[in-house]
Design a protein around this motif. Structure first.
Motif, short mmCIF file in Angstrom:
data_model
loop_
_atom_site.label_atom_id
_atom_site.label_comp_id
_atom_site.label_asym_id
_atom_site.label_seq_id
_atom_site.Cartn_x
_atom_site.Cartn_y
_atom_site.Cartn_z
N ARG A 121 0.84 -1.22 -0.01
CA ARG A 121 -0.02 -0.02 -0.04
C ARG A 121 1.01 1.16 -0.07
O ARG A 121 1.94 1.24 0.41
N VAL A 122 0.46 2.26 -0.76
CA VAL A 122 1.00 3.57 -0.40
C VAL A 122 0.93 4.04 0.99
O VAL A 122 -0.08 4.20 1.51
N LEU A 123 2.04 4.63 1.44
CA LEU A 123 1.98 5.12 2.72
C LEU A 123 2.17 7.08 2.54
O LEU A 123 1.56 7.50 3.50
N SER A 124 2.82 7.40 1.46
CA SER A 124 2.99 8.99 1.32
C SER A 124 2.92 9.22 -0.25
O SER A 124 3.68 8.48 -0.83
N GLY A 125 2.40 10.33 -0.39
CA GLY A 125 2.43 10.60 -2.08
C GLY A 125 2.54 12.03 -2.09
O GLY A 125 2.03 12.66 -1.35
N GLY A 126 3.22 12.48 -3.10
CA GLY A 126 3.39 13.98 -3.26
C GLY A 126 4.28 14.17 -4.42
O GLY A 126 4.23 13.58 -5.39
N TYR A 127 4.44 15.53 -4.83
CA TYR A 127 5.26 16.13 -5.85
C TYR A 127 6.51 16.62 -5.60
O TYR A 127 6.65 17.26 -4.50
N SER A 128 7.70 16.12 -6.21
CA SER A 128 8.98 16.64 -5.83
C SER A 128 9.29 17.72 -6.98
O SER A 128 9.33 17.36 -8.09
N GLY A 187 6.89 9.31 -3.55
CA GLY A 187 6.30 8.67 -2.52
C GLY A 187 6.88 7.74 -1.98
O GLY A 187 8.11 7.21 -2.28
N SER A 188 6.03 7.09 -1.04
CA SER A 188 6.72 5.94 -0.17
C SER A 188 5.55 4.64 -0.17
O SER A 188 4.50 5.17 -0.28
N ALA A 189 5.89 3.55 -0.06
CA ALA A 189 5.10 2.39 -0.07
C ALA A 189 5.65 1.38 1.09
O ALA A 189 6.78 1.23 1.06
N TRP A 190 4.50 0.61 1.54
CA TRP A 190 4.90 -0.67 2.17
C TRP A 190 4.59 -1.77 1.34
O TRP A 190 3.48 -1.89 0.76
N ILE A 191 5.89 -2.67 1.36
CA ILE A 191 5.72 -3.69 0.30
C ILE A 191 5.94 -5.06 1.22
O ILE A 191 6.89 -4.79 1.94
N LYS A 192 5.25 -6.01 0.86
CA LYS A 192 5.53 -7.18 1.45
C LYS A 192 7.30 -7.56 1.62
O LYS A 192 7.81 -7.29 0.57
N GLY A 193 7.64 -8.20 2.53
CA GLY A 193 8.83 -8.45 2.62
C GLY A 193 9.39 -9.39 1.68
O GLY A 193 10.42 -9.10 1.28
N SER A 194 8.48 -10.42 1.18
CA SER A 194 9.06 -11.31 0.26
C SER A 194 9.27 -10.70 -1.33
O SER A 194 10.27 -11.15 -1.90
N ILE A 195 8.71 -9.85 -1.22
CA ILE A 195 8.66 -9.04 -2.41
C ILE A 195 9.87 -7.82 -2.44
O ILE A 195 10.55 -7.87 -3.42
N ALA A 196 9.71 -7.12 -1.40
CA ALA A 196 10.83 -6.15 -1.21
C ALA A 196 12.20 -6.68 -1.20
O ALA A 196 13.14 -6.06 -1.94
N GLY A 197 12.51 -7.94 -0.64
CA GLY A 197 13.50 -8.49 -0.50
C GLY A 197 14.14 -9.11 -1.76
O GLY A 197 15.20 -9.18 -1.83
N GLY A 198 13.49 -8.96 -2.91
CA GLY A 198 13.65 -9.45 -4.14
C GLY A 198 14.26 -8.21 -4.89
O GLY A 198 14.69 -8.60 -5.95
N GLY A 199 14.64 -7.12 -4.02
CA GLY A 199 15.17 -6.05 -4.96
C GLY A 199 14.41 -5.18 -5.62
O GLY A 199 14.59 -4.43 -6.43
N GLY A 200 12.87 -5.48 -5.51
CA GLY A 200 12.03 -4.51 -6.16
C GLY A 200 11.91 -4.69 -7.71
O GLY A 200 11.45 -3.91 -8.47
N SER A 201 12.50 -5.97 -8.23
CA SER A 201 12.36 -6.13 -9.52
C SER A 201 11.02 -6.55 -10.10
O SER A 201 10.23 -6.99 -9.21
N GLY A 202 10.59 -6.30 -11.32
CA GLY A 202 9.20 -6.63 -11.80
C GLY A 202 8.46 -5.13 -11.91
O GLY A 202 9.25 -4.11 -11.60
N SER A 203 7.45 -5.37 -12.56
CA SER A 203 6.36 -4.27 -12.64
C SER A 203 5.56 -3.99 -11.65
O SER A 203 4.93 -4.51 -11.26
N PHE A 204 6.00 -2.55 -10.93
CA PHE A 204 5.04 -2.18 -9.90
C PHE A 204 4.10 -1.16 -10.46
O PHE A 204 4.52 -0.13 -11.44
#
Length: 369
Positions: free
Chosen positions: A312-319, A327-344
């Motif tokens: 889920r998204v935690l924060s969103g804004g404009y830079s 922004g920032s998001a909380w991602i399941k550990g098994s997914i984030a541990g994979g280096g964030g590869s793949g299409s999000f």
């Protein structure tokens, strides 16, 4: 509905064309014009933020240091007097109650700066945890106002304001001084990713401080900035905001704050749960992202990986620095541990918005410079 509290400098903010919003029971300046300009001014020169809504809790007594080493995840006993320590405050389950800065005046005297929305809950929690420790906990929030002076020219602005040179003050250090007619705690700390200072003083001295910066404001070197710029600045820097990147559901370890969790201490509140979380594998991690496009994912929006919900998204804004949504998001550990590869992607009003996981903007830009 309870009436919103007004800042001591409310009338001055009105004179400076502030737009207001309600935040943590206060009527707060959200901007004084265009928040993007305030953001960029902070990155390039210096801005003033009235953050007098923040809370201050004093911990004093013979066991103050030992108590805080037990109550906080970080260690205050390792810090010398005159230094500030950032730390999460956790419950027994490892959930985050708040994050704060502890200013160590001596082993028997500390001032804690806590988030405005958590003042009462922090005070109750600390009082309950104090137990057999010989110390006194006092809520001094009504006795302090706070101004943040943030930006590359903050040193020069402060010297022009006070006539004193604070260039030898180290980062995460502070001095107690007599300025502007009374006691002030002046710290080299901040929440923007820029260098700068936070000034703690009695509320009735705030007008003197504001007046001292008036020449710099008139020259254009310093400007007032509101909550909108404060939020976009901290998000570019990758700093957590309680209730977003930190919460009862997001532990310091999941938020990437393992450096502020000192497992080498004999014991602290939440140690066992956090250790088990660390050893068993984190259920999720906080990550940062950018969007190529104009639509901004917001807190609570679902995060998908190749069509499957993974967070889920935690924060969103404009830079303003990269001119993109971030922004920032909380991602399941098994997914984030994979280096964030793949299409999000983030699901924004039923439509997918592609996300590129990356380091926070400011960290990445400074690494490249």
């Amino acid at each position: 509905m309870e009436e919103l509290k007004k800042l001591e400098l409310h009338d001055l903010h009105v004179e400076n064309s502030a737009k207001f919003t309600s935040f943590a029971g206060w009527e707060m300046p959200v901007s004084y014009g265009r928040s993007i300009e305030e953001h960029l001014h902070t990155r390039r020169k210096t801005s003033l933020f009235d953050v007098s809504h923040m809370g201050e809790i004093e911990v004093s007594g013979p066991d103050a240091e030992a108590f805080l080493d037990y109550a906080l995840t970080n260690s205050v006993s390792l810090a010398e007097p005159g230094r500030a320590v950032y730390s999460p405050l956790c419950d027994d389950d490892g959930g985050t109650i708040d994050d704060l800065i502890a200013y160590k005046k001596s082993p028997a005297s500390f001032l804690l700066c806590v988030n405005a929305s958590n003042i009462e809950s922090d005070f109750i929690h600390l009082s309950e945890v104090a137990g057999q420790f010989d110390c006194e906990i006092s809520n001094l929030s009504s006795s302090f106002g706070q101004l943040a002076v943030q930006g590359p020219s903050a040193f020069a602005a402060l010297e022009a304001s006070t006539g004193q040179d604070f260039s030898t003050l180290a980062k995460m250090a502070f001095r107690e001084v007599e300025l502007m007619g009374g006691y002030c705690l002046l710290a080299r700390t901040g929440y923007t990713g820029e260098d700068g200072f936070e000034i703690y003083c009695p509320p009735d001295l705030l007008s003197n401080w504001a007046e001292s910066f008036r020449p710099a404001c008139l020259s254009g070197e310093v400007c007032w900035a509101g909550l909108a710029a404060r939020d976009s600045l901290r998000l570019e820097a990758g700093f957590p905001l309680y209730g977003h990147e930190l919460s009862r559901d997001v532990s310091p370890l999941q938020a990437g704050l393992g450096w502020a969790v000192k497992f080498t201490k004999d014991d602290f509140v939440g140690k066992r749960s956090l250790y088990e979380e660390k050893e068993g594998g984190l259920p999720g991690r906080v990550v940062f992202y950018e969007v190529d496009g104009r639509r901004i994912p917001r807190q609570g929006d679902r995060v998908l990986k190749e069509g499957t919900e993974v967070g889920r998204v935690l924060s969103g804004g404009y830079s303003p620095m990269v001119e993109k949504p971030i922004g920032s998001a909380w991602i399941k550990g098994s997914i984030a541990g994979g280096g964030g590869s793949g299409s999000f992607s983030a699901e924004v009003r039923g439509k997918p918005i592609d996300l590129s996981l990356t380091a926070p903007v400011l960290r990445r830009m400074r690494a490249q410079s």
